[in-house]
Design a protein around this motif. Sequence first.
Motif, PDB file in Angstrom:
ATOM      1  N   VAL A 120     -13.818  -5.501  -1.066  1.00 60.06           N
ATOM      2  CA  VAL A 120     -12.463  -5.002  -0.814  1.00 60.06           C
ATOM      3  C   VAL A 120     -11.457  -6.104  -1.125  1.00 60.06           C
ATOM      4  N   ALA A 121     -10.295  -5.700  -1.600  1.00 63.04           N
ATOM      5  CA  ALA A 121      -9.253  -6.675  -1.942  1.00 63.04           C
ATOM      6  C   ALA A 121      -7.889  -6.065  -1.663  1.00 63.04           C
ATOM      7  N   LEU A 122      -6.969  -6.926  -1.220  1.00 63.28           N
ATOM      8  CA  LEU A 122      -5.588  -6.535  -0.997  1.00 63.28           C
ATOM      9  C   LEU A 122      -4.772  -7.080  -2.161  1.00 63.28           C
ATOM     10  N   HIS A 123      -4.191  -6.188  -2.967  1.00 59.10           N
ATOM     11  CA  HIS A 123      -3.385  -6.571  -4.129  1.00 59.10           C
ATOM     12  C   HIS A 123      -1.918  -6.567  -3.725  1.00 59.10           C
ATOM     13  N   LEU A 124      -1.242  -7.699  -3.946  1.00 64.17           N
ATOM     14  CA  LEU A 124       0.162  -7.839  -3.574  1.00 64.17           C
ATOM     15  C   LEU A 124       1.004  -8.091  -4.808  1.00 64.17           C
ATOM     16  N   ARG A 125       2.115  -7.353  -4.930  1.00 59.81           N
ATOM     17  CA  ARG A 125       3.082  -7.566  -6.009  1.00 59.81           C
ATOM     18  C   ARG A 125       4.420  -7.847  -5.353  1.00 59.81           C
ATOM     19  N   SER A 126       4.900  -9.074  -5.481  1.00 65.11           N
ATOM     20  CA  SER A 126       6.180  -9.397  -4.855  1.00 65.11           C
ATOM     21  C   SER A 126       7.298  -9.617  -5.866  1.00 65.11           C
TER      22      SER A 126
ATOM     23  N   THR B 109      -4.228 -16.878   3.586  1.00 66.02           N
ATOM     24  CA  THR B 109      -3.967 -18.236   4.059  1.00 66.02           C
ATOM     25  C   THR B 109      -2.506 -18.601   3.797  1.00 66.02           C
ATOM     26  N   SER B 110      -2.059 -19.691   4.389  1.00 67.72           N
ATOM     27  CA  SER B 110      -0.682 -20.139   4.147  1.00 67.72           C
ATOM     28  C   SER B 110      -0.490 -20.537   2.680  1.00 67.72           C
ATOM     29  N   ALA B 111      -1.541 -21.086   2.064  1.00 67.54           N
ATOM     30  CA  ALA B 111      -1.452 -21.440   0.642  1.00 67.54           C
ATOM     31  C   ALA B 111      -1.270 -20.184  -0.212  1.00 67.54           C
ATOM     32  N   GLN B 112      -1.963 -19.101   0.155  1.00 70.71           N
ATOM     33  CA  GLN B 112      -1.840 -17.857  -0.613  1.00 70.71           C
ATOM     34  C   GLN B 112      -0.466 -17.224  -0.423  1.00 70.71           C
ATOM     35  N   THR B 113       0.001 -17.109   0.813  1.00 70.98           N
ATOM     36  CA  THR B 113       1.308 -16.478   1.032  1.00 70.98           C
ATOM     37  C   THR B 113       2.442 -17.361   0.511  1.00 70.98           C
TER      38      THR B 113
ATOM     39  N   GLY C  22       8.558  -5.102  -2.950  1.00 74.69           N
ATOM     40  CA  GLY C  22       7.228  -5.353  -3.481  1.00 74.69           C
ATOM     41  C   GLY C  22       6.304  -4.176  -3.226  1.00 74.69           C
ATOM     42  N   GLN C  23       5.088  -4.328  -3.660  1.00 75.09           N
ATOM     43  CA  GLN C  23       4.096  -3.274  -3.478  1.00 75.09           C
ATOM     44  C   GLN C  23       2.780  -3.892  -3.035  1.00 75.09           C
ATOM     45  N   PHE C  24       2.001  -3.122  -2.276  1.00 74.79           N
ATOM     46  CA  PHE C  24       0.653  -3.550  -1.934  1.00 74.79           C
ATOM     47  C   PHE C  24      -0.296  -2.376  -2.106  1.00 74.79           C
ATOM     48  N   ALA C  25      -1.552  -2.700  -2.333  1.00 76.00           N
ATOM     49  CA  ALA C  25      -2.591  -1.675  -2.426  1.00 76.00           C
ATOM     50  C   ALA C  25      -3.931  -2.301  -2.062  1.00 76.00           C
ATOM     51  N   VAL C  26      -4.748  -1.539  -1.357  1.00 73.26           N
ATOM     52  CA  VAL C  26      -6.107  -1.960  -1.045  1.00 73.26           C
ATOM     53  C   VAL C  26      -7.026  -1.335  -2.088  1.00 73.26           C
ATOM     54  N   VAL C  27      -7.870  -2.165  -2.688  1.00 69.28           N
ATOM     55  CA  VAL C  27      -8.813  -1.689  -3.698  1.00 69.28           C
ATOM     56  C   VAL C  27     -10.222  -1.904  -3.169  1.00 69.28           C
TER      57      VAL C  27
ATOM     58  N   ARG D  37       6.875  -5.751 -11.146  1.00 68.29           N
ATOM     59  CA  ARG D  37       6.052  -4.615 -10.708  1.00 68.29           C
ATOM     60  C   ARG D  37       4.775  -4.434 -11.534  1.00 68.29           C
ATOM     61  N   GLN D  38       4.766  -4.916 -12.756  1.00 70.34           N
ATOM     62  CA  GLN D  38       3.597  -4.750 -13.604  1.00 70.34           C
ATOM     63  C   GLN D  38       2.549  -5.831 -13.373  1.00 70.34           C
ATOM     64  N   LYS D  39       2.918  -6.915 -12.706  1.00 71.78           N
ATOM     65  CA  LYS D  39       2.015  -8.040 -12.559  1.00 71.78           C
ATOM     66  C   LYS D  39       1.583  -8.198 -11.102  1.00 71.78           C
ATOM     67  N   CYS D  40       0.298  -8.294 -10.878  1.00 80.23           N
ATOM     68  CA  CYS D  40      -0.220  -8.506  -9.534  1.00 80.23           C
ATOM     69  C   CYS D  40      -0.064  -9.982  -9.185  1.00 80.23           C
ATOM     70  N   ALA D  41       0.731 -10.279  -8.172  1.00 84.55           N
ATOM     71  CA  ALA D  41       1.032 -11.660  -7.814  1.00 84.55           C
ATOM     72  C   ALA D  41      -0.133 -12.335  -7.099  1.00 84.55           C
ATOM     73  N   LEU D  42      -0.873 -11.579  -6.325  1.00 88.79           N
ATOM     74  CA  LEU D  42      -1.897 -12.182  -5.481  1.00 88.79           C
ATOM     75  C   LEU D  42      -2.956 -11.152  -5.115  1.00 88.79           C
TER      76      LEU D  42
END
Length: 143
Positions: free
Chosen positions: A65-71, A100-104, A113-118, A74-79
């Motif tokens: 499972v992964a949490l995809h974040l776009r901040s 983690t704090s490094a990731q955020t 932004g947008q988020f999605a769980v994959v 919109r076309q590029k997944c930031a994290l």
Amino acid sequence: MIRFAIPLCLSRRRLRVATETIETIKIVGGVLTLTIGDDYSYLDRRALEVDLPGDHLPDLTGAAVALHLRSGDRQKCALVIPGTVVTPSGNTRTLRFEPTSAQTGLLKRTVEGQFAVVITTSTRTITPTESRGVLTVLNRLSF
């Protein structure tokens, strides 16, 4: 479990407080708010959790499972934050993510932004409707 006290009334003789308990942060209603530079650890009871209805999902034992974040763009997944399956079967499937704090710290401030769980099983990739939504990223306050 984290407990903290909120002052309700200050007087010369006593301080009354209310005690609040924080378990984990549940992602509900298609809205997720994160703070740049904050960590969301389960040990601190700040992990992000998603509860999904199990009636339309396969057993998630062994699933990735992964949490995809776009901040930003919109076309590029930031994290992409890898997660764990807490409850793989039953009426409610629970997934946990611990950015983690490094990731955020890599996110950009946004209210659009947008988020999605994959979810990736051995046979398919699933992005449940209940696990997508609007991402708000806030700057960390400094005092």
